[in-house]
Design an enzyme around this catalytic site. Structure first.
Site, short mmCIF file in Angstrom:
data_model
loop_
_atom_site.label_atom_id
_atom_site.label_comp_id
_atom_site.label_asym_id
_atom_site.label_seq_id
_atom_site.Cartn_x
_atom_site.Cartn_y
_atom_site.Cartn_z
N SER A 284 0.79 -1.24 0.00
CA SER A 284 0.00 0.00 0.00
C SER A 284 0.82 1.28 0.00
O SER A 284 0.25 2.37 -0.15
CB SER A 284 -0.97 0.01 1.18
OG SER A 284 -2.07 -0.84 0.92
N LYS B 260 0.23 3.49 -2.91
CA LYS B 260 -0.89 4.43 -2.96
C LYS B 260 -0.42 5.88 -3.05
O LYS B 260 -1.17 6.75 -3.49
CB LYS B 260 -1.81 4.23 -1.76
CG LYS B 260 -2.64 2.95 -1.82
CD LYS B 260 -3.56 2.83 -0.63
CE LYS B 260 -4.52 1.64 -0.79
NZ LYS B 260 -3.83 0.35 -0.79
N SER C 176 -6.44 2.68 3.40
CA SER C 176 -5.84 1.78 2.40
C SER C 176 -6.89 0.93 1.71
O SER C 176 -6.77 -0.30 1.61
CB SER C 176 -4.78 0.88 3.05
OG SER C 176 -3.55 1.56 3.18
N ARG D 104 4.95 -1.66 13.65
CA ARG D 104 5.38 -0.91 12.47
C ARG D 104 5.59 0.58 12.74
O ARG D 104 6.70 1.11 12.57
CB ARG D 104 4.36 -1.10 11.35
CG ARG D 104 4.63 -0.32 10.09
CD ARG D 104 3.63 -0.68 9.01
NE ARG D 104 2.25 -0.62 9.49
CZ ARG D 104 1.20 -1.13 8.83
NH1 ARG D 104 1.39 -1.74 7.67
NH2 ARG D 104 -0.02 -1.03 9.30
#
Length: 272
Positions: free
Chosen positions: A70, A73, A124, A258
């Site tokens: 993603s 994007k 997302s 993350r």
């Protein structure tokens, strides 16, 4: 098999230095990517007083081409904005529900009654972005990808999913170059397109800094989850581009760490 693979995919002049244990101790907790751990990399490029300062943890991994998931994007949105497919961040966006039918496993944020660029980017929403890629078209998508020198520039595996553990690969260092060129509009795209995307990417705004970012994640061929966090920070010293990726055994483990890891490195560097 393909259905399950797609499901996991969607979850979906410089001075080089490394962090020492002293830097680790400066972090808010012990969650850091450390030199010698081949499962992660963190790259930071700071522009300060017209000079560039680069920090790389695990240089070999930083140059490793990986699926963008993603994080693509950012590029996909920029192309759609520059082409005029998307006029502004509030324009209603839709997708072909016959081609991309709602799946029982979709998270609630993929089942909202309406989307615009801000919400589709934030959550997302893969179906929206698969539709955008289709609307951009193969010829124009390839032309833009080439112009941006985005990763290996390979969209051959399919126009609407090449970034989902398919033919498109990009390294952390290449992510930094892309972000830097996007930020300075080196591509000479429509300025409104660039500014709109920056607006959409803003995730943290306070008196000390502004942080713009995008996550990315998906299951890769060894069965682990690849996680990305990329973006840039504006503060009083300048602008700082960063790209972090790592592999974890499961999606929940990856998701829990993350942003935390990326933020810890930015804190250790005195950027946020």
């Amino acid at each position: 098999m393909r259905k399950n693979l797609l499901r996991f995919s969607f979850l979906a002049l410089a001075t080089v230095s490394t962090f020492t244990s002293a830097h680790v101790n400066e972090a808010q907790n012990d969650t850091m990517c450390v030199e010698g751990d081949s499962s992660c990399t963190f790259v930071l490029l700071s522009e300060i007083d017209k000079a560039q300062h680069e920090t790389i943890i695990n240089n070999k991994r930083a140059q490793m081409p990986l699926s963008p998931f993603s994080t693509f994007k950012v590029a996909n949105s920029l192309i759609a904005l520059d082409k005029g497919i998307i006029k502004d961040a509030k324009q209603t966006l839709s997708f072909d529900k016959e081609k991309y039918p709602v799946q029982p496993w979709w998270p609630k944020v993929w089942q909202l009654p309406q989307y615009n660029l801000s919400t589709a980017f934030k959550f997302s929403m893969v179906a929206i972005y698969r539709q955008l890629a289709t609307d951009i078209g193969k010829k124009d998508m390839q032309s833009y990808i080439n112009k941006m020198h985005y990763g290996n520039q390979d969209i051959s595996s399919g126009l609407d999913d090449f970034w989902l553990n398919k033919s498109m690969k990009i390294s952390a260092k290449e992510q930094i170059k892309f972000l830097q060129d996007f930020y300075h509009n080196a591509y000479q795209f429509n300025k409104q397109a660039v500014n709109t995307l920056k607006e959409v990417m803003l995730v943290d705004d306070n008196e000390n800094y502004k942080l713009y970012a995008k996550t990315g994640a998906g299951k890769v061929n060894d069965g682990s989850m690849l996680g990305w966090y990329i973006g840039f920070v504006e503060n009083a010293q300048g602008v700082h581009f960063f790209a972090f990726n790592f592999n974890k055994a499961s999606y929940p483990e990856m998701k829990a760490l993350r942003k935390k890891v990326a933020y810890n490195h930015l804190k250790a560097a005195g950027i946020i």
